[in-house]
Each structure stands twice: as structure tokens, then as C-alpha cells.
Design a protein around this motif. Structure first.
Motif, mmCIF file in Angstrom:
data_model
loop_
_atom_site.group_PDB
_atom_site.id
_atom_site.type_symbol
_atom_site.label_atom_id
_atom_site.label_comp_id
_atom_site.label_asym_id
_atom_site.label_seq_id
_atom_site.Cartn_x
_atom_site.Cartn_y
_atom_site.Cartn_z
ATOM 1 N N ILE A 262 0.818 -1.221 0.000
ATOM 2 C CA ILE A 262 0.000 0.000 0.000
ATOM 3 C C ILE A 262 0.848 1.266 0.000
ATOM 4 O O ILE A 262 0.420 2.320 -0.486
ATOM 5 C CB ILE A 262 -1.002 -0.016 1.183
ATOM 6 N N GLU A 263 2.077 1.154 0.520
ATOM 7 C CA GLU A 263 2.917 2.352 0.611
ATOM 8 C C GLU A 263 3.337 2.869 -0.763
ATOM 9 O O GLU A 263 3.814 3.994 -0.879
ATOM 10 C CB GLU A 263 4.130 2.048 1.500
ATOM 11 N N GLU A 264 3.138 2.050 -1.780
ATOM 12 C CA GLU A 264 3.484 2.493 -3.134
ATOM 13 C C GLU A 264 2.377 3.318 -3.796
ATOM 14 O O GLU A 264 2.563 3.839 -4.894
ATOM 15 C CB GLU A 264 3.787 1.276 -4.018
ATOM 16 N N PHE A 265 1.213 3.403 -3.164
ATOM 17 C CA PHE A 265 0.089 4.114 -3.790
ATOM 18 C C PHE A 265 -0.020 5.569 -3.324
ATOM 19 O O PHE A 265 0.590 5.948 -2.371
ATOM 20 C CB PHE A 265 -1.218 3.347 -3.530
ATOM 21 N N ASN B 261 8.826 10.999 7.595
ATOM 22 C CA ASN B 261 8.017 10.160 6.722
ATOM 23 C C ASN B 261 8.761 8.839 6.490
ATOM 24 O O ASN B 261 9.508 8.674 5.544
ATOM 25 C CB ASN B 261 7.767 10.880 5.402
ATOM 26 N N ILE B 262 8.540 7.891 7.383
ATOM 27 C CA ILE B 262 9.335 6.657 7.409
ATOM 28 C C ILE B 262 9.178 5.833 6.132
ATOM 29 O O ILE B 262 10.081 5.076 5.754
ATOM 30 C CB ILE B 262 8.999 5.820 8.674
ATOM 31 N N GLU B 263 8.042 5.995 5.463
ATOM 32 C CA GLU B 263 7.797 5.188 4.262
ATOM 33 C C GLU B 263 8.753 5.542 3.116
ATOM 34 O O GLU B 263 8.867 4.801 2.148
ATOM 35 C CB GLU B 263 6.333 5.326 3.835
ATOM 36 N N GLU B 264 9.439 6.675 3.263
ATOM 37 C CA GLU B 264 10.400 7.068 2.221
ATOM 38 C C GLU B 264 11.765 6.405 2.409
ATOM 39 O O GLU B 264 12.638 6.550 1.547
ATOM 40 C CB GLU B 264 10.577 8.587 2.225
ATOM 41 N N PHE B 265 11.965 5.714 3.500
ATOM 42 C CA PHE B 265 13.291 5.133 3.770
ATOM 43 C C PHE B 265 13.384 3.665 3.333
ATOM 44 O O PHE B 265 12.401 3.045 3.036
ATOM 45 C CB PHE B 265 13.645 5.286 5.264
#
Lengths: 265, 265
Positions: A262-265, B261-265
Motif C-alpha cells: 500500500i505504501e506504493e500508492f 516520513n518513514i515510508e520514504e526510507f
């Protein structure tokens, strides 16, 4: 006109209780379910994070070409519905408005008093109170956050004495208010209907999932929706969910749940 | 040699109890704390997701040029420590090994019996059992998942009768085993020491955060670590955490927590 499926999403698997209601009214219509099981729960998180996650959830469903989206999650419905409607062109139905409609209908024929139970974020938003007051500003609304109800349900603490004890602590003041209707403002709460019902006696429990499903059915022209089966996606690994899915949906979907990043959306 | 800070991370704010222990031994050494508050909890999620999140958490800390990483999270320590050590060159210290060392030391002078309490994912991993058996394969290990302890602590249910009731349900069989040591294998559990201690009577409660901090201090040459203050990062919005931080850390850090924004790591 090309017929398309309906999208339904929730912070986790709780929204399967809404799918169960959806299937009663939409019968054999095709739907895509997404549960954000890797990031569940939403109800204890900030409005900014809830909005950010909900935007991703919708983008995923739109990548599956859904004709409309039902927001099964009470927390997203209360905190992010306008943000979602502003960002996407398809109809987006949350649980707050339809549930408020039903509760007001009941309260207008009673004492004019409604209780709202929800997650910390749902209660903090004041969304139910606003929706109810918009329909009838004379109605008294009493709201209580019940943050332990979700983990209790998710850990199978349905009929346990500890659950009754916690429910009484959360709700004992509310129980004295003589409310006509009690809004179960979170997908997990209908599982605790028995425990919650014991506290409130004669009040009517209003299941937000059922109201949202009925509302969506009335709103969406049925002929736009494609016939077919349900598809299930989650953000954590799909294994290990069969028991919870059985409790909430009443059928075994363990073999047909797929994972999405989901983090890719 | 350029001195650098120590990184410490957890699935949420529970790891602040480890920071509190860290500060007792490392004194005025500089550290970077990260709590994944947007995706907390980890303990109910799959090994794959725990690994994926933990890799991101470490990449963030390494972007801050840390000299070593303390994995405060029991769930990550039990499920992903080898994955992290394989991927990164800096020393990475989890809570399992140091805590197992301490418990074995106690059990060898007693009945040779150890209890392990942890999240669902920690217990399922069998990591504590493996670490203990590696030290002494004659020791009996009894493990119990206590999945409601984290939400109970996070919702302030510390001294409540419902918490004692749930603790007794989880632990009553274990209490009959005459264990010498009880491993509190999750950052939140030391907050429930009183309730857990009541069930176990004479057994010694072993705090995994304290053991990890002591172990890290012995391992890392103190002179490599930069002097300075702590820095705090979280993945959800930083507001609203001051009360929890106060309980766990014993000081008010609300004004100096920043969002990443942890999802960028």
C-alpha cells in the motif's frame, strides 16, 4: 455503460462486517475489499496520518477501477471523508451520514437523545455530533471513546468478564442518560453488541456498517455495478487472518486474500 | 576517530522505557530515538512486515549517521535481528540475547525454569527459547503471548481491576510452574510490573530494556559515542504524545519530537 465493481476499505479486517452487510443488499455484485492490516489501527492515530493512509487506500482501489468507494472505517469516515471526496471523482460513501440519519430517525420518536461510541480519533473529530445536529439541532448527543474495544475484539475477548468490566467503565455514565439510540461507530463494535446491549438495556444499537451498506445501495444505481465475486486485498501478509475473517464475514476467505504494498500508492 | 550518536528504535513510544535505561548507563551520550507511531503496533503483524518496517527504521537512523543501533522493540529483536545485522554494517543490539543472559544467570541458581512474556509475534518466533537453550539446554522455558498488555498500557489501564483480571487469565497456568525468572519481553510490560509481580510472587521480573542498555554499554566502546542530548523522531504527528512520553521516560519531550516520513526510507 461499462459496469465496474464497488471498492470497500477499512483500516484492517473489521470492515469485513460491512462487507457482510453489503452482500445482503448488493447480492451478487462485484466488490474489491482492502484492509490496511500492516498499519492497523487508525483510531489511535492523528488526523494527518489517517488522511494520508486513507488517500493511499483509495488510490489502490481506484487502480482496480472501482465505480464507487464505501469507507467501512469509522475513523476514516469521521476524519477524512471530505478530503477523499475532494481528491477523487467517484462517489465516496462513509458510515457517519447514513448512521446519523438512522439514529436521528429513532431519536425523533423518543427522548431525542443519542449516544455515540467510537475510537479516540472518531470521538475527537466530533463528526457524528455535527452530522446529527445538522439533521436536528435539538437532539442531545453523548459521545464516548472506547479505545480498548478494538484490541479486545481482535484478541477474541468477546464474552469475557474483563470485557464487560471495561464496557461498564466506559459506558456507565452514558447508561444513565436514557438515550434512544446508541451508534456503534466502529466496524468492530457490532461484535460486542451483547456486552454493550447489557449496559444500555432498552436503547437501540445502530450498526454503522449496515446503514452504510443500505445507503450506498440506495445511492448507487444498481445497474452501474458489475456482477461477480468479491476480491480481498490486505497490506500485511494474508496468512493468519482466516479466523478473524470467519468471525466478521462468516465465511472462509483465507485462500483468496492477496497482499498489496500500500505504501506504493 | 569521529564520534557519533547511538540510534534507538521501537514500534512506538514503548521504547522510551529503554531510553530511560540507556540514559542511566550512557549518561550524557547523544542518541537518536525513532518510534514508528504511525504503524504501531508491530507485535500483531507478520514476520515479513516486521522485517520490512524494521529495515526502514534502521535506514532512517543510519541517515542520521548513528554508530550503532539498539533495537528496543521486543518484536523486532525476536523476528528480524539477523535480517538487520545482515543488511547493515554498524553493531545492532537487540533485547533478546542480553535478556536471555540475565534470566539464565538467575535460573542457574534456582530451579532452572524461565517464563517468557511477549507479543504474539515474539512468542511465535521462539527467539527467547532458542537464545536460552543455546546458553543452557537444560533450562525449562514457558512462553505466553500477552497481546492485550500493550493496548492496556497505551490506554492507561495500569492499575485497573480489568488489567489484573486479564493478567491472571494469561498467566495463571504459568504461575504454577515455579519459575525463577520472568522475562518481560516487550517494552510496555515493565509498566505492568506490579500486576505481573502479583501473579508470580517470588519470581524475579527481568526488564529487557535494562538488560539491552547494559549490554550495549559493555559492547560499544564508550569513547566512540558522541556526547550530547537525545533527539526524538516519530512517524505519526508528534502532538498528543506528551502524556505517554512522561509515563515511559519520566520527562516532558513533547516540544522536541519531530515527524519523519518513514515510508520514504
Amino acid at each position: 455503460m461499462i459496469k465496474r465493481p464497488i471498492g470497500i476499505f477499512d483500516s484492517g479486517l473489521g470492515g469485513l462486517s460491512v462487507v457482510s452487510e453489503f452482500k445482503k443488499v448488493f447480492k451478487n455484485k462485484r466488490y474489491i475489499y482492502f484492509g490496511d492490516t500492516a498499519r492497523v489501527p487508525y483510531g489511535s492515530k492523528s488526523v494527518e496520518t489517517i488522511k494520508r493512509f486513507a488517500l493511499q487506500d483509495c488510490r489502490f482501489l481506484l487502480s482496480k477501477d472501482v465505480a464507487a468507494i464505501i469507507v467501512a472505517c469509522g475513523t476514516v469516515s469521521a476524519n477524512a471523508i471530505e478530503e477523499l471526496q475532494k481528491n477523487f471523482a467517484v462517489p465516496i460513501v462513509g458510515v457517519v451520514e447514513p448512521t446519523a440519519n438512522k439514529a436521528v430517525e429513532i431519536a425523533m420518536n423518543g427522548n431525542g437523545r443519542i449516544a455515540v461510541l467510537g475510537t479516540a480519533a472518531t470521538i475527537k473529530s466530533g463528526a457524528y455530533e455535527k452530522a446529527i445536529k445538522k439533521l436536528d439541532d435539538k437532539i442531545d448527543v453523548f459521545s464516548v471513546a472506547c479505545p480498548l474495544f478494538v484490541p479486545l475484539v481482535e484478541n477474541g475477548y468477546i464474552d469475557k468478564p474483563a470485557t464487560s468490566m471495561i464496557a461498564r467503565e466506559y459506558l456507565e455514565d452514558l447508561a444513565k442518560k436514557n438515550v434512544d439510540a446508541v451508534i456503534l461507530g466502529c466496524t468492530h463494535y457490532p461484535i460486542l453488541s451483547k456486552v454493550i446491549g447489557e449496559v444500555f438495556g432498552e436503547s437501540v444499537l445502530v450498526n454503522s456498517g449496515k446503514e452504510a451498506a443500505d445507503y450506498a445501495y440506495a445511492l448507487l444505481e444498481e445497474k452501474e455495478v458489475e456482477d461477480g465475486e468479491g476480491e480481498y486485498y490486505v497490506s500485511d501478509e494474508p496468512h493468519g487472518f482466516s479466523e478473524t475473517a470467519n468471525v466478521l464475514l462468516g465465511e472462509d476467505i483465507s485462500s483468496c486474500i492477496r497482499r498489496v504494498n500500500i505504501e506504493e500508492f
